[in-house]
Write a protein that holds these residues in place. Structure first.
Motif, PDB file in Angstrom:
ATOM      1  N   ARG A  38       0.841  -1.338   0.369  1.00 24.26           N
ATOM      2  CA  ARG A  38       0.489   0.122   0.001  1.00 24.26           C
ATOM      3  C   ARG A  38       0.708   1.452   0.299  1.00 24.26           C
ATOM      4  O   ARG A  38       0.924   1.923   0.504  1.00 24.26           O
ATOM      5  N   LEU A  39       2.067   1.078  -0.582  1.00 23.96           N
ATOM      6  CA  LEU A  39       3.034   2.494  -0.368  1.00 23.96           C
ATOM      7  C   LEU A  39       2.179   3.136  -1.730  1.00 23.96           C
ATOM      8  O   LEU A  39       1.705   2.803  -2.938  1.00 23.96           O
ATOM      9  N   GLN A  40       2.274   4.603  -1.390  1.00 29.14           N
ATOM     10  CA  GLN A  40       1.443   5.613  -1.830  1.00 29.14           C
ATOM     11  C   GLN A  40       2.151   6.942  -2.413  1.00 29.14           C
ATOM     12  O   GLN A  40       2.058   7.290  -4.045  1.00 29.14           O
ATOM     13  N   SER A  41       3.642   6.744  -1.872  1.00 30.83           N
ATOM     14  CA  SER A  41       4.658   7.723  -2.891  1.00 30.83           C
ATOM     15  C   SER A  41       5.425   7.991  -2.377  1.00 30.83           C
ATOM     16  O   SER A  41       6.044   6.931  -0.998  1.00 30.83           O
ATOM     17  N   ILE A  42       6.208   7.850  -2.687  1.00 27.90           N
ATOM     18  CA  ILE A  42       8.520   8.235  -1.754  1.00 27.90           C
ATOM     19  C   ILE A  42       8.800   9.239  -2.881  1.00 27.90           C
ATOM     20  O   ILE A  42       9.045   9.435  -3.745  1.00 27.90           O
ATOM     21  N   ALA A  43       9.054  10.000  -1.617  1.00 27.31           N
ATOM     22  CA  ALA A  43       9.668  11.370  -2.060  1.00 27.31           C
ATOM     23  C   ALA A  43      11.810  10.803  -2.037  1.00 27.31           C
ATOM     24  O   ALA A  43      11.994  10.276  -0.517  1.00 27.31           O
ATOM     25  N   TYR A  44      12.626  11.205  -3.337  1.00 23.17           N
ATOM     26  CA  TYR A  44      13.670  10.497  -3.404  1.00 23.17           C
ATOM     27  C   TYR A  44      14.764  11.949  -2.898  1.00 23.17           C
ATOM     28  O   TYR A  44      13.746  12.961  -3.522  1.00 23.17           O
ATOM     29  N   HIS A  45      15.931  12.370  -2.027  1.00 27.84           N
ATOM     30  CA  HIS A  45      16.018  14.056  -1.911  1.00 27.84           C
ATOM     31  C   HIS A  45      17.684  13.626  -2.098  1.00 27.84           C
ATOM     32  O   HIS A  45      18.512  12.707  -1.507  1.00 27.84           O
ATOM     33  N   TYR A  46      18.186  13.884  -2.932  1.00 27.99           N
ATOM     34  CA  TYR A  46      19.297  13.777  -3.766  1.00 27.99           C
ATOM     35  C   TYR A  46      20.662  15.159  -3.396  1.00 27.99           C
ATOM     36  O   TYR A  46      19.780  16.434  -3.704  1.00 27.99           O
ATOM     37  N   GLU A  47      21.728  14.890  -2.957  1.00 29.82           N
ATOM     38  CA  GLU A  47      22.777  16.254  -2.223  1.00 29.82           C
ATOM     39  C   GLU A  47      23.858  16.224  -2.717  1.00 29.82           C
ATOM     40  O   GLU A  47      24.833  15.041  -2.617  1.00 29.82           O
ATOM     41  N   LYS A  48      24.442  16.539  -3.497  1.00 27.23           N
ATOM     42  CA  LYS A  48      25.421  16.901  -3.882  1.00 27.23           C
ATOM     43  C   LYS A  48      26.811  17.623  -2.948  1.00 27.23           C
ATOM     44  O   LYS A  48      26.638  18.251  -1.881  1.00 27.23           O
ATOM     45  N   ASP A  49      27.959  16.417  -2.438  1.00 28.81           N
ATOM     46  CA  ASP A  49      28.438  17.155  -0.945  1.00 28.81           C
ATOM     47  C   ASP A  49      29.752  17.690  -1.666  1.00 28.81           C
ATOM     48  O   ASP A  49      30.320  17.862  -2.961  1.00 28.81           O
ATOM     49  N   PRO A  50      30.164  18.819  -0.651  1.00 26.49           N
ATOM     50  CA  PRO A  50      31.578  19.690  -1.000  1.00 26.49           C
ATOM     51  C   PRO A  50      32.749  18.778  -1.785  1.00 26.49           C
ATOM     52  O   PRO A  50      33.682  19.497  -2.639  1.00 26.49           O
ATOM     53  N   THR A  51      33.024  17.362  -1.694  1.00 29.00           N
ATOM     54  CA  THR A  51      33.883  16.835  -2.496  1.00 29.00           C
ATOM     55  C   THR A  51      33.127  16.171  -3.750  1.00 29.00           C
ATOM     56  O   THR A  51      33.603  15.611  -4.538  1.00 29.00           O
ATOM     57  N   GLY A  52      32.041  16.440  -4.254  1.00 28.55           N
ATOM     58  CA  GLY A  52      31.706  16.284  -5.073  1.00 28.55           C
ATOM     59  C   GLY A  52      30.776  14.995  -5.439  1.00 28.55           C
ATOM     60  O   GLY A  52      30.325  14.821  -6.787  1.00 28.55           O
ATOM     61  N   SER A  53      30.553  14.124  -4.337  1.00 27.78           N
ATOM     62  CA  SER A  53      29.678  12.899  -3.975  1.00 27.78           C
ATOM     63  C   SER A  53      27.731  13.229  -4.008  1.00 27.78           C
ATOM     64  O   SER A  53      28.124  13.739  -3.290  1.00 27.78           O
ATOM     65  N   TRP A  54      27.135  12.095  -4.145  1.00 25.40           N
ATOM     66  CA  TRP A  54      25.928  12.414  -4.226  1.00 25.40           C
ATOM     67  C   TRP A  54      25.929  11.644  -3.045  1.00 25.40           C
ATOM     68  O   TRP A  54      25.967  10.311  -2.233  1.00 25.40           O
ATOM     69  N   ASP A  55      24.506  12.101  -2.138  1.00 32.09           N
ATOM     70  CA  ASP A  55      24.308  11.590  -1.380  1.00 32.09           C
ATOM     71  C   ASP A  55      22.662  11.708  -1.037  1.00 32.09           C
ATOM     72  O   ASP A  55      22.205  12.368  -1.918  1.00 32.09           O
ATOM     73  N   TRP A  56      21.827  10.873  -0.456  1.00 34.70           N
ATOM     74  CA  TRP A  56      20.550  10.632  -1.118  1.00 34.70           C
ATOM     75  C   TRP A  56      19.713  10.297   0.268  1.00 34.70           C
ATOM     76  O   TRP A  56      20.396   9.709   1.223  1.00 34.70           O
ATOM     77  N   SER A  57      18.277  10.633   0.680  1.00 33.46           N
ATOM     78  CA  SER A  57      17.502   9.946   1.093  1.00 33.46           C
ATOM     79  C   SER A  57      16.199   9.923   1.114  1.00 33.46           C
ATOM     80  O   SER A  57      16.023  10.034  -0.185  1.00 33.46           O
ATOM     81  N   ALA A  58      15.212   9.435   1.283  1.00 37.69           N
ATOM     82  CA  ALA A  58      14.000   8.737   0.808  1.00 37.69           C
ATOM     83  C   ALA A  58      13.561   8.929   1.919  1.00 37.69           C
ATOM     84  O   ALA A  58      13.646   8.830   3.066  1.00 37.69           O
ATOM     85  N   VAL A  59      12.177   8.839   1.898  1.00 36.81           N
ATOM     86  CA  VAL A  59      10.178   9.066   2.365  1.00 36.81           C
ATOM     87  C   VAL A  59       9.770   8.290   1.860  1.00 36.81           C
ATOM     88  O   VAL A  59       9.082   9.171   0.955  1.00 36.81           O
ATOM     89  N   PHE A  60       9.017   7.781   2.748  1.00 38.88           N
ATOM     90  CA  PHE A  60       8.690   6.682   1.451  1.00 38.88           C
ATOM     91  C   PHE A  60       7.060   6.660   2.696  1.00 38.88           C
ATOM     92  O   PHE A  60       7.117   7.087   3.655  1.00 38.88           O
ATOM     93  N   GLN A  61       5.712   6.411   2.295  1.00 40.56           N
ATOM     94  CA  GLN A  61       4.616   7.285   2.515  1.00 40.56           C
ATOM     95  C   GLN A  61       3.613   5.845   2.288  1.00 40.56           C
ATOM     96  O   GLN A  61       3.436   5.926   1.367  1.00 40.56           O
ATOM     97  N   TYR A  62       2.777   4.795   3.771  1.00 45.23           N
ATOM     98  CA  TYR A  62       2.073   4.021   3.150  1.00 45.23           C
ATOM     99  C   TYR A  62       0.553   4.412   3.508  1.00 45.23           C
ATOM    100  O   TYR A  62       0.598   5.700   4.408  1.00 45.23           O
ATOM    101  N   ASP A  63      -0.317   3.810   2.435  1.00 47.79           N
ATOM    102  CA  ASP A  63      -1.634   3.821   3.666  1.00 47.79           C
ATOM    103  C   ASP A  63      -1.586   3.215   4.492  1.00 47.79           C
ATOM    104  O   ASP A  63      -1.660   1.767   4.855  1.00 47.79           O
ATOM    105  N   ARG A  64      -2.159   3.806   5.550  1.00 47.42           N
ATOM    106  CA  ARG A  64      -2.630   3.158   6.995  1.00 47.42           C
ATOM    107  C   ARG A  64      -3.570   1.988   6.988  1.00 47.42           C
ATOM    108  O   ARG A  64      -4.088   2.175   7.795  1.00 47.42           O
ATOM    109  N   ARG A  65      -4.410   2.328   5.968  1.00 44.71           N
ATOM    110  CA  ARG A  65      -6.402   1.554   6.803  1.00 44.71           C
ATOM    111  C   ARG A  65      -5.976   0.330   6.395  1.00 44.71           C
ATOM    112  O   ARG A  65      -5.278  -0.338   6.145  1.00 44.71           O
TER     113      ARG A  65
END
Length: 104
Positions: free
Chosen positions: A77-104
């Motif tokens: 019952r996954l409803q959405s995924i929000a990925y965020h990508y951020e470049k650090d000072p060395t030029g590497s990319w970090d990422w995070s994700a937020v998953f939203q589910y229907d709780r019914r």
């Protein structure tokens, strides 16, 4: 129902991230990829700090489709995924994700 295959999800997550980052320009330092899911249908919105709209290529859309199909198959019952990508000072990319589910 068998347990959800987190290893497969992690593999597709990584694939999505690599394909999303392939869409970045050298000047990009942050980006967002949002996937909204309604049943088996989904929409994709992507942008970066220099690109207000990014049209994902077919390979990225196919990977997102596999990800959505996996969750649909296992009834998460996954409803959405929000990925965020951020470049650090060395030029590497970090990422995070937020998953939203229907709780019914």
């Amino acid at each position: 129902m068998p347990s959800f295959p987190l290893d497969l999800q992690a593999s597709i997550d990584k694939e999505i991230g690599l394909l999303a980052l392939a869409e970045m320009y050298e000047d990009d330092i942050s980006a967002d990829l949002v996937i909204a899911i309604d049943g088996g249908r989904y929409s994709v919105r992507m942008n970066s700090n220099t690109q207000p709209v990014i049209f994902p290529d077919d390979e990225l859309l196919t990977s997102v489709g596999r990800f959505v199909s996996l969750h649909t198959e296992y009834g998460t019952r996954l409803q959405s995924i929000a990925y965020h990508y951020e470049k650090d000072p060395t030029g590497s990319w970090d990422w995070s994700a937020v998953f939203q589910y229907d709780r019914r």
